[in-house]
Design an enzyme around this catalytic site. Sequence first.
Site, mmCIF file in Angstrom:
data_model
loop_
_atom_site.group_PDB
_atom_site.id
_atom_site.type_symbol
_atom_site.label_atom_id
_atom_site.label_comp_id
_atom_site.label_asym_id
_atom_site.label_seq_id
_atom_site.Cartn_x
_atom_site.Cartn_y
_atom_site.Cartn_z
ATOM 1 N N GLY A 175 -23.254 -11.690 8.409
ATOM 2 C CA GLY A 175 -22.020 -12.471 8.477
ATOM 3 C C GLY A 175 -21.761 -12.959 9.883
ATOM 4 N N GLY A 176 -20.516 -12.749 10.344
ATOM 5 C CA GLY A 176 -20.116 -13.215 11.668
ATOM 6 C C GLY A 176 -20.949 -12.622 12.780
ATOM 7 N N GLY A 409 -44.772 -41.877 24.390
ATOM 8 C CA GLY A 409 -43.463 -41.269 24.605
ATOM 9 C C GLY A 409 -43.579 -39.827 25.050
ATOM 10 N N ALA A 410 -44.569 -39.151 24.516
ATOM 11 C CA ALA A 410 -44.718 -37.732 24.851
ATOM 12 C C ALA A 410 -45.063 -37.571 26.332
ATOM 13 C CB ALA A 410 -45.779 -37.098 23.968
HETATM 14 C C1 HXC Z 1 -16.378 -2.482 6.594
HETATM 15 C C2 HXC Z 1 -18.518 -1.770 6.280
HETATM 16 C C3 HXC Z 1 -18.996 -3.086 6.421
HETATM 17 C C4 HXC Z 1 -18.044 -4.103 6.685
HETATM 18 C C5 HXC Z 1 -20.670 -1.796 6.074
HETATM 19 N N1 HXC Z 1 -19.591 -1.007 6.049
HETATM 20 N N2 HXC Z 1 -20.340 -3.080 6.281
HETATM 21 N N3 HXC Z 1 -17.217 -1.458 6.352
HETATM 22 N N4 HXC Z 1 -16.758 -3.742 6.760
HETATM 23 N N5 HXC Z 1 -18.393 -5.374 6.852
HETATM 24 C C6 HXC Z 1 -19.544 0.435 5.855
HETATM 25 C C7 HXC Z 1 -19.933 0.844 4.456
HETATM 26 O O1 HXC Z 1 -18.842 0.792 3.591
HETATM 27 C C8 HXC Z 1 -20.415 2.266 4.692
HETATM 28 O O2 HXC Z 1 -19.287 3.118 4.810
HETATM 29 C C9 HXC Z 1 -21.038 2.196 6.043
HETATM 30 O O3 HXC Z 1 -20.514 1.037 6.681
HETATM 31 C C10 HXC Z 1 -22.537 2.076 5.996
HETATM 32 O O4 HXC Z 1 -22.863 1.005 5.117
HETATM 33 P P1 HXC Z 1 -23.961 1.124 3.974
HETATM 34 O O5 HXC Z 1 -23.762 -0.037 3.079
HETATM 35 O O6 HXC Z 1 -23.923 2.496 3.372
HETATM 36 O O7 HXC Z 1 -25.285 0.996 4.820
HETATM 37 P P2 HXC Z 1 -26.652 0.297 4.426
HETATM 38 O O8 HXC Z 1 -27.061 0.702 3.053
HETATM 39 O O9 HXC Z 1 -27.577 0.593 5.555
HETATM 40 O O10 HXC Z 1 -26.333 -1.265 4.389
HETATM 41 C C11 HXC Z 1 -25.925 -1.963 5.534
HETATM 42 C C12 HXC Z 1 -25.445 -3.379 5.171
HETATM 43 C C13 HXC Z 1 -24.367 -3.309 4.088
HETATM 44 C C14 HXC Z 1 -26.644 -4.225 4.716
HETATM 45 C C15 HXC Z 1 -24.922 -4.020 6.463
HETATM 46 O O11 HXC Z 1 -23.356 -2.339 4.485
HETATM 47 C C16 HXC Z 1 -23.689 -4.614 3.858
HETATM 48 O O12 HXC Z 1 -24.214 -5.457 3.174
HETATM 49 N N6 HXC Z 1 -22.473 -4.738 4.433
HETATM 50 C C17 HXC Z 1 -21.674 -5.960 4.255
HETATM 51 C C18 HXC Z 1 -22.339 -7.139 4.967
HETATM 52 C C19 HXC Z 1 -21.534 -8.410 4.861
HETATM 53 O O13 HXC Z 1 -21.470 -9.089 3.844
HETATM 54 N N7 HXC Z 1 -20.820 -8.714 5.906
HETATM 55 C C20 HXC Z 1 -20.049 -9.934 5.971
HETATM 56 C C21 HXC Z 1 -18.656 -9.604 6.355
HETATM 57 S S1 HXC Z 1 -17.782 -11.151 6.454
HETATM 58 P P3 HXC Z 1 -19.310 4.642 4.300
HETATM 59 O O14 HXC Z 1 -17.942 5.128 4.597
HETATM 60 O O15 HXC Z 1 -19.652 4.587 2.863
HETATM 61 O O16 HXC Z 1 -20.382 5.314 5.103
HETATM 62 C C22 HXC Z 1 -18.167 -11.747 7.979
HETATM 63 C C23 HXC Z 1 -17.638 -13.115 8.248
HETATM 64 C C24 HXC Z 1 -17.270 -13.292 9.675
HETATM 65 O O17 HXC Z 1 -18.788 -11.152 8.798
HETATM 66 C C25 HXC Z 1 -17.336 -14.763 10.021
HETATM 67 C C26 HXC Z 1 -16.984 -15.008 11.442
HETATM 68 C C27 HXC Z 1 -17.369 -16.411 11.819
#
Ligand code: HXC
Length: 519
Positions: A175-176, A409-410
Amino acid sequence: MADKDKNNNLLNDLNARREIAKKGGGDKRIESQKSKGKMTARERLSFFFDGGNFEEIDSFVRHQSKDLGLDKNVFDGDSVITAFGKVNGRPMFAYAQDFTVLGGSLSLVAGKKISKIMDLAAKNGSPIVGFNDSGGARIQEGVDSLAGYGEVFVRNTTYSGVIPQITVIAGPSAGGAVYSPAITDFIFMVKSIGQMYITGPDVVKSVTGEEISHEDLGGASAHTALSGVAHFVFENEKDCINQVKRLLNFIPANNVENPPNKKFQKEIVQIPELRNIIPEKSTQPYDIKNVILNILDDNDFMEIHANFAKNIVVGFGRINGQSIGIVGNQPAHMAGNLDIDASDKAARFVRFCDAFNISIITLVDVPGFMPGVNQEHQGIIRHGAKLIYAYAEATVPKLSVILRKAYGGAYIVMNSKELRSDLNLAWPTAEIAVMGPEGAVNVISRKEISESENPDETRKKLVEEYKEKFSSPYLAASRGYIDDVIDPADTRIKLANALEILSNKILENPPKKHGNIPL
Ligand code: HXC
């Protein structure tokens, strides 16, 4: 006595708090981090800073959010460690996202911590290195976490060209989390551990129906070879961090410093091997890296973007101790033609060197821009223009050596004299022309060839005449478009002498808010 007890208690309390803060998300999550073959954020910083010593700041910062269970998930320092110390004896600033705390997700306070350390780095004129390991914006915080990213992005942008910014992708960067690295100067990825994507495989599947693994979508191979988003890939974290430190050795701490030059102890001598690199047949490929290694001190070349757009080679090295950037067409890949990716790759590198006072040496062997419908429709005009813009705007010392082909050109794009280059040399094998002999003769003598008794003979004769007249360095030398034709064995000596003198160069562009490079 009572005061002493009180003080002891306060210190014990401080130490106890610090110990808790150091545990991040706790022992269980640290174990989980290690079971994935990953270093912890703290271990990364210890390995990065000299002697494992760094000064951490903001270790007691906590998020203030209450929604969606966050009130029960509060950690001292939140999801990022910020610190300063020394690397190879030079002041350095860094942050490391802590995946053990809510997956390293970026909260508002984590964004503010990163911003604070970036501000400190900029005020001090020192590089900032970020270790990214994060699930992106902290979902529970909603718009607050997005604001945290905004704070970081604006600093990445404001400090671009002021202090070097480097990112290490040492975990998911989703994501971000991908956009701050994308604005930084260099991205290092760790194989199998680091992944970057704006949306993960699940979202991709639901939107486009495509099925792909995390690694295939956003792993190091995808980004260092296909997208060009990342510049380096290393097998493990320690190798990766060591290479970050190596890169830092070539570059200055900020845009008003000169790069860290080293004293080169040996005499600069002729390199006879350079006389034998260009093959007899002008269509035959050779490896430009043989030339690069031969002209650099101790044959030490740090190649950047090695797996991306291999038709152009860029990287850092030294000549007589002076840190320089090298750009070289690569005849061993796509005959060294310039395409979209090569233009982007080289333009960005030239602009980095220019922003940070690093002289640029260009080694030219280029038949032209890559023809083709795909290239035209993908915007080779727009992308090729970036390279012209980058070279033309650069005010650092610029030197070129034309080794063989410099067509059309290059030729102009690759740091020609008219783009304000300071010294343009050519080997006797140089062919400087509007286009290659066969193509040129087919265009300008089509009628003469077709009407002749023996068209093949005539074409051959005309090609030879064209080669004699245009495909040599002497016509360009006679007009001053190149400054000298040199014995290839003298290349290192000539460049070393020129770099020493040109280090006093002063050239400024007219004042403006900023230019409008074709993006
Ligand atoms: C809050 C999060 C989180 C998030 C992970 N966690 N991502 N908590 N916000 N974005 C937490 C999980 O709930 C979990 O908590 C712990 O972190 C570890 O994550 P797991 O999923 O167990 O780890 P893993 O299996 O290694 O997977 C990692 C991951 C996955 C691939 C990063 O967590 C994931 O897909 N996260 C979301 C990614 C995503 O879509 N992000 C986009 C956000 S929007 P617990 O308590 O269970 O241990 C964004 C937009 C911003 O970023 C734009 C700005 C321009």
